[in-house]
Structure formats: C-alpha cells, structure tokens
Design a protein around this motif. Structure first.
Motif, mmCIF file in Angstrom:
data_model
loop_
_atom_site.group_PDB
_atom_site.id
_atom_site.type_symbol
_atom_site.label_atom_id
_atom_site.label_comp_id
_atom_site.label_asym_id
_atom_site.label_seq_id
_atom_site.Cartn_x
_atom_site.Cartn_y
_atom_site.Cartn_z
ATOM 1 N N GLU A 433 5.381 71.855 37.080
ATOM 2 C CA GLU A 433 6.803 72.153 37.214
ATOM 3 C C GLU A 433 7.055 73.653 37.303
ATOM 4 O O GLU A 433 7.961 74.091 38.015
ATOM 5 N N LEU A 434 6.259 74.432 36.594
ATOM 6 C CA LEU A 434 6.422 75.885 36.681
ATOM 7 C C LEU A 434 6.169 76.387 38.104
ATOM 8 O O LEU A 434 6.959 77.153 38.658
ATOM 9 N N VAL A 435 5.042 75.957 38.677
ATOM 10 C CA VAL A 435 4.717 76.404 40.035
ATOM 11 C C VAL A 435 5.717 75.834 41.035
ATOM 12 O O VAL A 435 6.175 76.518 41.950
ATOM 13 N N ASN A 436 6.083 74.581 40.839
ATOM 14 C CA ASN A 436 7.013 73.934 41.763
ATOM 15 C C ASN A 436 8.372 74.616 41.771
ATOM 16 O O ASN A 436 9.103 74.565 42.766
ATOM 17 N N SER A 437 8.721 75.288 40.663
ATOM 18 C CA SER A 437 10.001 75.998 40.613
ATOM 19 C C SER A 437 10.055 77.146 41.619
ATOM 20 O O SER A 437 11.133 77.632 41.950
ATOM 21 N N GLN A 438 8.888 77.568 42.103
ATOM 22 C CA GLN A 438 8.821 78.651 43.091
ATOM 23 C C GLN A 438 8.456 78.105 44.473
ATOM 24 O O GLN A 438 7.788 78.773 45.271
ATOM 25 N N SER A 439 8.883 76.883 44.759
ATOM 26 C CA SER A 439 8.494 76.220 46.015
ATOM 27 C C SER A 439 8.919 77.001 47.250
ATOM 28 O O SER A 439 8.271 76.918 48.298
ATOM 29 N N HIS A 440 9.999 77.755 47.131
ATOM 30 C CA HIS A 440 10.465 78.529 48.282
ATOM 31 C C HIS A 440 9.475 79.618 48.700
ATOM 32 O O HIS A 440 9.561 80.138 49.817
ATOM 33 N N LEU A 441 8.550 79.964 47.814
ATOM 34 C CA LEU A 441 7.548 80.982 48.139
ATOM 35 C C LEU A 441 6.219 80.368 48.577
ATOM 36 O O LEU A 441 5.326 81.101 49.008
ATOM 37 N N LEU A 442 6.088 79.059 48.467
ATOM 38 C CA LEU A 442 4.787 78.416 48.676
ATOM 39 C C LEU A 442 4.631 77.873 50.081
ATOM 40 O O LEU A 442 5.578 77.383 50.700
ATOM 41 N N ARG A 457 2.001 83.327 51.017
ATOM 42 C CA ARG A 457 1.716 84.580 51.712
ATOM 43 C C ARG A 457 1.249 85.636 50.702
ATOM 44 O O ARG A 457 1.821 85.765 49.623
ATOM 45 N N ALA A 458 0.218 86.374 51.082
ATOM 46 C CA ALA A 458 -0.339 87.368 50.164
ATOM 47 C C ALA A 458 0.703 88.407 49.774
ATOM 48 O O ALA A 458 0.713 88.883 48.628
ATOM 49 N N GLU A 459 1.592 88.711 50.675
ATOM 50 C CA GLU A 459 2.616 89.721 50.383
ATOM 51 C C GLU A 459 3.620 89.226 49.328
ATOM 52 O O GLU A 459 4.367 90.033 48.756
ATOM 53 N N ASP A 460 3.620 87.901 49.066
ATOM 54 C CA ASP A 460 4.562 87.348 48.097
ATOM 55 C C ASP A 460 3.947 87.147 46.713
ATOM 56 O O ASP A 460 4.634 86.640 45.802
ATOM 57 N N VAL A 461 2.681 87.506 46.521
ATOM 58 C CA VAL A 461 2.013 87.234 45.255
ATOM 59 C C VAL A 461 2.705 87.951 44.101
ATOM 60 O O VAL A 461 2.949 87.375 43.031
ATOM 61 N N SER A 462 3.033 89.213 44.284
ATOM 62 C CA SER A 462 3.689 89.975 43.218
ATOM 63 C C SER A 462 5.048 89.373 42.879
ATOM 64 O O SER A 462 5.400 89.224 41.694
ATOM 65 N N LEU A 463 5.808 89.020 43.902
ATOM 66 C CA LEU A 463 7.112 88.387 43.686
ATOM 67 C C LEU A 463 6.944 87.053 42.968
ATOM 68 O O LEU A 463 7.703 86.720 42.046
ATOM 69 N N PHE A 464 5.940 86.292 43.379
ATOM 70 C CA PHE A 464 5.655 85.000 42.746
ATOM 71 C C PHE A 464 5.311 85.176 41.272
ATOM 72 O O PHE A 464 5.792 84.430 40.413
ATOM 73 N N ALA A 465 4.484 86.170 40.963
ATOM 74 C CA ALA A 465 4.082 86.406 39.571
ATOM 75 C C ALA A 465 5.289 86.742 38.699
ATOM 76 O O ALA A 465 5.437 86.218 37.582
#
Length: 814
Positions: A433-442, A457-465
């Motif tokens: 559920e935690l990861v799924n909450s960021q589905s817009h980045l996946l 996307r690799a450029e989104d890793v920092s934003l995802f974290a």
C-alpha cells in the motif's frame, strides 16, 4: 547511519497443561517433549485435537479445489473445451522459485491433457530485463504461435491492460495467482486467487504453486480417465514452492508441505526427478527437512534468474527425466548460486556505504539506487537491510533502458533511464500500500504487503523517496519505525543441544511464516576454535562470501558444540562470555567430516559484562540495567470474561499505529495500574464489501433525510477517520453531497448515484480505489495488532517505560 541495536525478546514463562505436555512427550521418543510443548503452546497449539493434524498429515482433512467456487468451475470448463478442440495452450509463469515450481506443476499436470512442446508451451519473463506479470511483447509472441488460451501461475491478477490486449489478440486467460487483487475483477475467463477467500479459510495462504496444484487437482477430478500419472506426483514441486516463497504454513499449506516433503526425500534413492536429486546432492542435503528447501533447493532455483535473467531451463531441470541432462543443468545452477552469494555480498557492502549518508531519525522507508547494482539480488539485499535497520527498504538499479516493463494498471513501455528494483517490508508494515500510494510515479508495480517489485523513471527516484517517506509518516507516524526485534523461543544450555532436542523440535516442522524455526537463547557461553573462510565454487575459486565456524561452550559441557555464522568474519565474534540466540540444525554432509553432525546457526550475539547481575532481558542497549516493568500486560483480546484486577487500564479501541498503543501504556503508567488489551477482532468484511455497505448507508440516509454521527458510522464500518474521509470523497465522486455539523453527517444524492462497483469514470474509480486501498491498509494493521503475541507487546511496553518518556506528553518514537 548507525545500525540500530535489536531488541532481544526473550522467552516468556508459559504454563503448559500437563496432559498436553504428556501427549507431546509421546511424540518425542528421545526426550520428555516439554520444550516442544512450550513452543507449541505459545504458538496457539494447545489441545490434543489441534496437535494431531498439526503433526500428522494423515489426521488433516484437505480442502477440495471446489472451495474456489464458480471461478474454478469456469476455469475447468474452458480447459476441457480446449482439450476437446485441440487448442494450443501456454503457461505464463514467473522467475522466482514459487513461479518456477508453479510453472513446472502446470507443465506436468496440464501435460497429461495437452502434448508438451506441441499443444502446450510455457513463457517466463526475464528477471533482469522484464518485470513480473504479463507483457505485450510476450503476448504477441504467443499469438504468433497460435495460442488461444493462457494459464498464468503466480502472476497476472493486476494486469488489466495486458489482459485487454490479449482479448484483442483472441487469447483467453485463466489466472492462478496469490498476489494482491485489484479493486475490480479483471476481464478474464477465470481468476483463482486465495485472496478472494476469507482470511481464516484453510486455503487463504496458498502460494502460487499451491494454487496451480489446485487447478490441476480440479482438472483431474473433472476428467479422471485422461491422466496416466497420479496427482500426488506433483507434491514435491508444491513443497519446494510453498517453503521457498515463505507463505504461512497453516491449513492446507501445511498439509501440502508435509506431504510434499515426504515425497521429496525419496528423490535421493529412488529418483523420479533427477534434477531435484542432483540439486540435493550439490547442497549436501537429503530432502527430508524444510531447510533443505529454504537453504538448499530454493536459493539455487532463484539463482538462475538472478544471475542469468532467463530461467526457462529451471522448468526443464525440475521436470525432465534425462539424468545426464539434469546433471548438467544442476551443475550450472550450483555455479549460479555460488556467484549469486558473492554478488549479493558485494551489493550489500555497497548499500551499507550509501546508508552512511542517511539520517535514520528522519527515514521511515529506505530508498537507494545505483546503476551498478544487479537487479537479480536487490530483493535479497533489501530483505537483509530491512531486517537490520528495522525499516522497509527499496533498492533500485538505474541502468535500465528500452526494455519493456510493467505490470498491472501502471504498465507501459519504458524509456531510457529506468530504475527497476525490489522492495521488502518489516515490522508488519504494509509495503504494497505504501508503494501503491505513489502509483502516479510508477511504470510497473506488483507484489504483496511484505515484498514487491517496481519500476519508475530514474529521474523520479528522489521524488519517489521523499513522497513515500511522507506517506509513511502520515500513515504510521514515527513510532512504528522500531528497532529490529529478535525473538527467542526457549532458554537452553549447551549440554541440551544435539539429536534429542533436534528431533523433539522437529515435531513443529515444516516451518514457515507464523511457525518459524525455534530460536534458542544460551546465556553466559563462550566461543572456541573460531575461524572463517571464503566459500569456493565448483572450480575451487574463492568467492567473496564468508562463513565463520566455531565451537560453543558453557559451564554445562566438557566438549564444545559446533556452529556456523554465515556472512561474518571471525573478528566479529566477541571474546569472553556472551549471550547468543541460535537455531539448532542438522548438517548431513559437513565439510571435512565423514559423518553427519548437529550444529547451531548463530543468529545474534552480545557480550556479557563481568558485572552483569542482574541484567535486563529485553533491550541489548540497556542490557545491564536492573529495570523491571512495573505492571504486567493483560491480554483480553479473546477471553474477556477472565478474572481481572479491580483497577486496570483497558485499550478497547483497535490500535492502528504504535502511537495508539503507547497512549494506553502512558495512561497505565500514570495510574500505576495494569494495562489490558481488550479490543475486538477485526471485521470479516472485505474492503469492497465495506465500500458497498457505505454506499447502502448513503442511499438510506439520502432517502430518509436522516443523519448519523461520525463515530457511529466509523463503528458500523470498522474504519478510522482517514478511511472515512476517503470514503466520503468517493461518495461525492459518484453523485452524493454531504455536510457535517456537530459531528453529525447528512447525505443527499445530487445526481443518480452510480452502482457500488461502478467504473463509469476514471475519477470515480480513482476515488473508490483510494478508499478500498486505505481500508485494506487499515485492516492489515488491525490484524497485526490483533494477532501480535502478548510477549512482543510486553517487550515494546517495557522498552517504552524504560525510555523515560515524559509524564505530561507522548513521545512519538524511541
């Protein structure tokens, strides 16, 4: 980042019924059985009626495949049609041990009805270049071959886009899987997934291979005159997948594992699967124990895809009857596993260096990425880091480019600079559920609450974290980020180690989630003959993977007991007296010895200061304090009519976070009264059923122009404030308006409300899915607090009391 010291949760005093202990002793001919009885009792096996089917598979009544209902009926009807009309059928598997064994079960099982290699084929994604699940390019390849029916195993539940594409290609799909279900049923011929069953159903914890077996079982029953081999010939494969996938071995899972291990142990002398016999030979095991799978066969099967990516030949290894061919495949598997160990060690060291740059106090979820890390071992390393640091961990490789990736609703074709990796959870945190909450980045995502795979996307890793840590804090606060907990089941002396204790504890086998290998605490012991060495591959090349061997002593023996500490150097073994937590094991082919030996695997060690008397038994960072909890914790979650103290503090509201639990401890501390946990069990309703109930209540309130208090509504739905807020937003999306005044909710239908399962608009579906996901997450945490052992809660309570928390406010973390 400093490695957090683990909490040592030591054995609690349990009073075992004498009659029960005597019956357990009857099963343990070389001992009185009292130690096994203590472990069984503490794990909820407390009657003769429970004990018999737990120990003897013959006493268990397995659940029929028909328990899956009409979905199973639809699947069998479609397979019977395909068999009669000569269609081409493909198995879509997965690259881990559960997926490989599930593919093998279907290959052999369906192979009784469809000619292997002619009318039956199989497809397995490449671990290093593809994600779990269906893919467009794979579907294209099967369509070109003339395949009209695909049977998935261990995958496929969330592949909506790919399922729609398969339909356009004229391919029907039967899904067999055990991973998280989507909010609405995919458009497939049938979906057989134990997550559709109640949580307490005997089939609820089946892994992918067991679900595949149930499909074959139903097909055998529907057309009993067709198969030439018995259904039971598949059970050794089922046992390998079940145990390797670390599912909860209860109900039919335990029964299938028990029956499968019996068959597995015959492979050494009377091999019907020469590939399995060769694997057992390489890992120097006989196949009669679950650890032969979890430490032997399972890692070797997984190693192929971790090192080479392509795992197709593993199915051949498990199902071929060509002895020489299987020997060659097993040798390649052994080489891959040895290289996997070295690669895993390298990546772990690199991850540890990056961890030094993180601030643990502000990190709820560890997210790290590197272009050089091998995708194949990231799940293993993530699991190690999660356990060591007490944090969910996500590790990503950022070198991906151009390969197709993706599963589920977020599937797409990737572009250059793609990050792909694995996530592992800890401490009961629902990682899915935690990861799924960021589905817009996946770009791709799939898994379950404890483990997942993802790409972005690799450029989104920092934003995802940043985003996932913010979500973590919103859901759990900081209190749930505990230090790792090491639980010991029994306190023993070195003199008690050996064959009698091993055979006594073996009554609990097979081990798995909910029934782990018993861990033994040995106090005031010391080490001799400590030495480490690098393991070697088949060419005698030393690999960068260490194991330390030793003899363990205490005052009860005149001869040390052998042991091993994997992944550690001799310099890490402390001198002088120590406390240790170990697991007792049996090595059927020890290095440099002609005879088998019993030995211990070292799990944890801490030095014992000379002045240690008395010392605390919960927390290694304050081990030598004389602190004792002022009040015991009373467990009244199930039996609420038991005698009770005249004054006590009760926690009647189901906790959703550790902070909720701490509030009860804090109140009990102020009142100097015992703390009783007395909250009711979680609801049996599924999140979808709760949504349907909410819609029904909304329609009633709208028609009757009545109102309901927020508290009453939350109680009726068994949900918290956050979930209710999302539910109200979902109601708005399907045509309701609402107002809240003085905690009273009024609802009206401005538009004709859509049905409860409506998918009319992307907006309404998004809101409904958000509500269902929040309820699912809340239920997961409620189940955790309902099922967590009292001893664990007592250890956490003691830790909180010892932390000098202020009496005028609540600390949010340690």
């Amino acid at each position: 980042m400093t490695v957090p010291e683990p909490i040592w949760q030591l054995p609690s005093n349990v009073t075992v019924d004498p009659e029960f202990m005597q019956v357990v002793g009857d099963y343990a001919p070389e001992s009185d059985g009292h130690l096994a009885a203590q472990v069984l009792w503490s794990r909820g096996i407390r009657s003769v009626e429970q004990l018999a089917p737990f120990i003897h598979a013959e006493a268990y009544v397995p659940t029929p495949a028909s328990a899956f209902g009409e979905e199973m009926d639809w699947a069998i009807a479609r397979l019977v049609t395909a068999h009669a009309s000569g269609e081409l059928v493909a198995i879509w598997g997965d690259f881990d041990a559960d997926g490989i064994t599930a593919t093998s079960v279907l290959w052999d099982g369906l192979g009784e009805f469809f000619t292997q290699g002619d009318r039956l084929s199989y497809f397995i994604p490449n671990r290093l270049t593809e994600s779990h699940g269906l893919s467009m390019h794979g579907l294209d390849a099967l369509a070109e071959q003339g395949v009209t029916l695909i049977v998935t195993c261990d995958t496929g539940s969330t592949n909506h886009a790919e399922i729609d594409y398969a339909s356009q290609l004229g391919i029907d799909i039967i899904i067999t899987d055990h991973h998280t279900l989507p909010a609405h049923r995919p458009d497939v011929t049938a979906i057989i997934n134990p997550r559709t069953l109640p949580a307490n159903h005997p089939l609820a914890h089946l892994s992918g291979v067991a679900v595949a077996y149930k499909l074959v079982e139903a097909l055998y029953e529907a057309q009993p005159d067709v198969p030439t081999r018995p259904l039971t010939s598949l059970l050794d494969l089922v046992a390998i997948g079940l145990i390797a996938d670390l599912v909860e071995l209860t109900g039919d899972c335990r029964y299938l594992a028990q029956m499968g291990i019996r068959q597995l142990q015959t492979q050494v002398k009377h091999s019907t699967r020469p590939g399995i016999a060769a694997l057992l030979k390489y890992c120097r095991r006989s196949g009669d124990r679950p650890t032969d799978i979890s430490f032997g066969i399972g890692p070797r099967i997984n190693a192929i895809s971790r090192i080479h990516g392509d795992a197709h030949f593993c199915v051949d290894l498990l199902t071929s009857t060509d002895v020489e061919h299987c020997r060659q495949l097993a040798e390649a598997t052994e080489l891959a596993n040895l290289r996997r160990k070295a690669l895993q060690r390298d990546v772990e060291q690199q991850v540890t260096l990056k961890l030094a740059e993180l601030d643990l106090s502000t990190t709820g979820v560890i997210v790290l990425a590197d272009a050089q890390w091998s995708v194949g071992v990231l799940g293993l390393v993530a699991g190690q880091i999660a356990q060591t640091y007490g944090r969910p961990t996500i590790l990503l490789n950022t070198s991906g480019s151009g390969a197709e990736s993706g599963t589920g609703a977020f599937a797409s074709n990737t572009t250059p600079s793609i990050a792909r990796g694995s996530a592992r959870s800890v401490n009961g945190i629902n990682l899915y559920e935690l990861v799924n909450s960021q589905s817009h980045l996946l770009l791709g995502f799939g898994g379950h609450p404890f483990a997942a795979g993802l790409s972005l996307r690799a450029e989104d890793v920092s934003l995802f974290a940043d985003a996932i840590n913010q979500e973590f804090r919103a859901r759990y606060g900081t209190a749930i980020a505990q230090r790792p907990i090491l639980k010991a089941d029994l306190t023993v002396r070195v003199a008690e180690l050996g064959r009698p204790l091993f055979r006594e504890l073996a009554l609990l086998e097979p081990y798995g989630m909910g029934n782990p290998i018993p861990r033994l605490l040995i106090r005031h012991c010391w080490f001799k003959k400590v030495w480490h060495r690098k393991i070697q591959d088949l060419s005698n090349r030393k690999l960068n993977y260490i194991k330390t061997t030793f003899d363990l002593w205490d005052d009860s023996v005149q001869q040390g007991f052998p042991g091993t500490w994997w992944g550690h150097y001799k310099e890490e073994v402390p001198e002088g007296r120590c406390d240790v937590i170990v697991e007792l094991d049996y090595n059927s082919a020890p290095q440099g010895r002609d005879t088998p030996q019993y030995e211990v695997r070292l799990i944890a060690v801490r030095p014992v200061p000379v002045t240690a008397s008395p010392y605390r038994e919960v927390d290694s960072t304050v081990t030598w304090s004389a602190f004792k909890p002022s009040q015991p914790l009373l467990d009244r979650r199930i039996v609420q009519s038991a005698p009770e103290p005249s004054e006590m503090v009760e926690v009647r509201q189901r906790p959703a976070t550790w902070r909720d639990f701490y509030e009860g401890i804090h109140q009990a501390q102020r009142q100097n009264a015992p703390l009783a946990i007395a909250f009711p069990p979680p609801t049996d309703q599924t999140p979808v059923e709760i949504w349907q109930t909410l819609v029904g209540i909304a329609k009633f309130l709208s028609r009757s122009q009545a109102s309901v208090s927020i508290e009453e509504l939350q109680h009726a739905l068994s949900i918290g404030g956050r979930s209710l807020q999302l539910g109200l937003s979902a109601l708005s999306a399907i045509g309701f308006s609402f107002s809240i005044a003085e905690d009273e909710l009024t609802l009206a239908a401005e538009l004709p409300p859509s049905p409860a399962s409506s998918n009319d608009t992307p907006a309404s579906l998004t809101h409904i899915q958000a509500f269902i996901a929040a309820v699912s997450e809340e239920q997961f945490r409620q189940r955790f607090f309902h099922e967590v052992p009292t001893s664990t809660l007592q250890a956490i309570a003691d830790e909180f009391l010892h932390s000098n928390a202020p009496t005028d406010g609540l600390r949010t973390g340690h």
